[in-house]
Enzyme design. Structure first.
Site, short mmCIF file in Angstrom:
data_model
loop_
_atom_site.label_atom_id
_atom_site.label_comp_id
_atom_site.label_asym_id
_atom_site.label_seq_id
_atom_site.Cartn_x
_atom_site.Cartn_y
_atom_site.Cartn_z
N CYS A 30 42.37 41.64 37.37
CA CYS A 30 43.30 40.75 38.08
C CYS A 30 44.61 40.60 37.29
O CYS A 30 44.63 40.03 36.20
CB CYS A 30 42.61 39.40 38.27
SG CYS A 30 43.67 38.06 38.79
N CYS A 33 45.64 37.05 36.55
CA CYS A 33 44.73 36.51 35.53
C CYS A 33 45.19 36.93 34.14
O CYS A 33 45.15 36.13 33.20
CB CYS A 33 43.30 37.01 35.75
SG CYS A 33 42.56 36.51 37.31
#
Length: 135
Positions: A30, A33
């Site tokens: 991600c 992230c």
């Protein structure tokens, strides 16, 4: 304090035995992230009295499903075992600090009173719905 890796095995104990717990739900693939990770880590070094936990949603699928995680990163904040904040998306450092300070400033007795009132209203509404639907 650095971040702690959380899993199904240590999640409950971590939330129950610490005053404030911030949780970053993330995954290695991600992009947002990976952007939020250093912000979260830096905040953990600044706020050493708070537990900062990370949950890898790829490795902890059952836990992510139990908490209905649909988007990552998602940030959870528990205080005194009460989930006070749950929001998907990456926060800049200044916004994360503001959220932390607001959580610190809350009157938890007032929060618990409001939760109890909401639960009582929901219970009464459910009872009224059962009573009115039987004809």
């Amino acid at each position: 304090m650095s971040t702690t890796e959380l899993s199904a095995e240590n999640f409950e104990q971590t939330v129950e035995s610490n005053d404030i717990v911030l949780i970053d739900w993330w995954a290695p693939w991600c992009g947002p992230c990976r952007t939020f990770g250093p912000v979260f880590e830096k905040a953990s070094e600044k706020h050493t009295d708070i537990v900062f936990g990370k949950i890898n949603t790829d490795e902890q699928r059952d836990l992510a499903q139990a908490f209905n995680i649909r988007s990552i990163p998602t940030l959870f904040i528990f205080r005194e075992k009460v989930l006070l904040f749950a929001e998907a998306g990456s926060l800049p450092a200044s916004a994360l600090d503001q959220v932390i300070e607001k959580v610190r400033a809350l009157d938890m007795n007032e929060v618990r009173t409001k939760i109890a009132e909401a639960e009582e209203e929901a219970r009464q509404a459910a009872e009224e719905g059962q009573a009115g639907g039987g004809a």
